[in-house]
Structure formats: C-alpha cells, structure tokens
Design a protein around this motif. Structure first.
Motif: not given
Length: 238
Positions: A96, A101, A230
């Motif tokens: 991530a 992210v 994801l």
C-alpha cells in the motif's frame, strides 16, 4: 543512489548524526566516507547528502541541496482495513505504501482473526511504521504514510474523519463499481473501508453505510482481503 529516511528536520549545508535506524542501514551497505546518499525527512522533497564519518555504530553526514521532488498519488487515499492475519498485514502495509496510500487505519472487526491491545498493539504499530519507511526508501516516496493506532471497528467508526469521500468495499448486489465511483470524485481525497478475511459483518457494513460510506464493488470475483484493498488503491489513487 541509496535513500534513507531521517526522522529529524533536515537543512541544506548542515552536518548531523543519522538516527540509529538509518545509521545501521548505511553500515549494512558498507558505505564509506565520501559516498553519496539521498535523505528525506517526510516534510517534502529530498536532500543530497554525503557520508562524512563512519563510527562503530554511528554515522555522520553532510546535508546538501534540497530537491522539491514528490512522487505521491494523484488522489490521497486513506485506507481503513480489518487487519488480515499472519504476515498478510505486513505485506499490505508494504505494498500500500508503494502504491501511494496516504494513511492506514488498522481495525479489529467481527470477522477479523488478529486481536491486538496494549503493548502488543504498540509494538505492531511500530513494526508497520518501520515497514512503511523501508518501502518509501525503496520506492522513492518522500512522505511516509501515517500508520494509526489499532482500534476496534465501532469506536473508530463513531469518530471517523468525515472530510473525505467515504467508500466501503461490498459484495452486495447492485453496488456501483469502483471505476464508476472514481469518475464522480474529481480530486477529492477518499477514505476506503475494507474488511478482513470473510469481510465485514452485515451489521458493520450497515453501520458504515448509515455513517455515509457508499458501497462499491471490484467486480464479481471474491478477492483476498489484502488484494481487494490494494486493487482499490490502484484504481482510486492514480
């Protein structure tokens, strides 16, 4: 060029001792005085630097020019995830981070196997923060995503940040696809809620929808918890 996160403010033209983690990494790589490295402190951009001195366990560097380089995703995606068990959460944090992210909120949910509290939760959080830092060093990001403390689902939902568009991964019939939803968001940041193995319970999903989380689907296949999270990052963050 080797990249290292330095958890202290950096400034061009200064000398400093690297924090223990970065110093240990420099020594593992067998770098020597005069070798060039890249440093970033998470405040934005990155710095040229040069190894100045190698001690037994400490490393001094000279900080060079700052470069306003950012490699963040086009849209900030904040992931709240029912923690998958075993090493899958480690893998999720690593990947991530690579995918851009903005933050990760680990959650304890009804169907989740992993239960953490107290010192054990603190140690896990520190472990995941180290994974995120290492992933940033590898992939070129200069901003480390926040890894929030582990929280029970209900307590988190009651206080969840409502400044972002709110989305929840769902297997319910008639749910809009993630690509359809992405087209309506413009440049808004997004909070994505994703369940653990077995997904969120019907009650958890109902409560999240009541709090303004819009259901979305990744398609007809049932994906693993970490794969679903994801995949959503890829589709929403670009």
């Amino acid at each position: 060029m080797p990249r290292f996160h330095c958890a202290i403010p950096l400034s061009a033209g200064t000398s400093l001792a690297l924090p223990p983690g970065a110093a240990r990494h420099v020594q593992v790589l067998r770098l020597q005085p005069g070798d060039a490295i890249t440093l970033f402190d998470g405040a934005g951009g990155e710095y040229n630097a040069t190894v100045e001195r190698m001690g037994r366990s400490d490393v001094d560097v000279v900080v060079g020019a700052h470069h306003a380089v950012e490699r963040e995703a086009a849209r900030a995606v904040h992931l709240a995830v029912g923690m998958p068990a075993n090493e899958r959460m480690d893998w999720l944090v690593e990947k991530a981070t690579e995918l851009g992210v903005a933050s990760i909120q680990p959650l304890m949910t009804a169907h989740g196997v992993l239960r953490l509290a107290g010192e054990r939760a603190d140690k896990k959080r520190a472990h995941w923060e180290a994974i995120a830092i290492a992933s940033c060093e590898q992939c070129g990001r200069n901003r480390v995503p926040a890894i929030h403390p582990v929280r029970p689902f209900a307590g988190w939902l009651a206080t969840a940040d409502d400044s972002h568009a709110r989305l929840i991964l769902s297997l319910a019939d008639g749910t809009a696809s993630v690509t359809e939803v992405a087209a309506t968001l413009g440049e808004r940041s997004v909070q994505v809620l994703s369940g653990p193995e077995g997904g969120l319970s019907p009650g958890e999903e109902k409560d999240a929808v009541a709090r303004g989380f819009a259901p979305l689907t990744l398609g007809p296949r049932v994906l693993r918890a970490e794969t679903a999270a994801l995949s959503t990052l890829i589709l929403l963050g670009r």
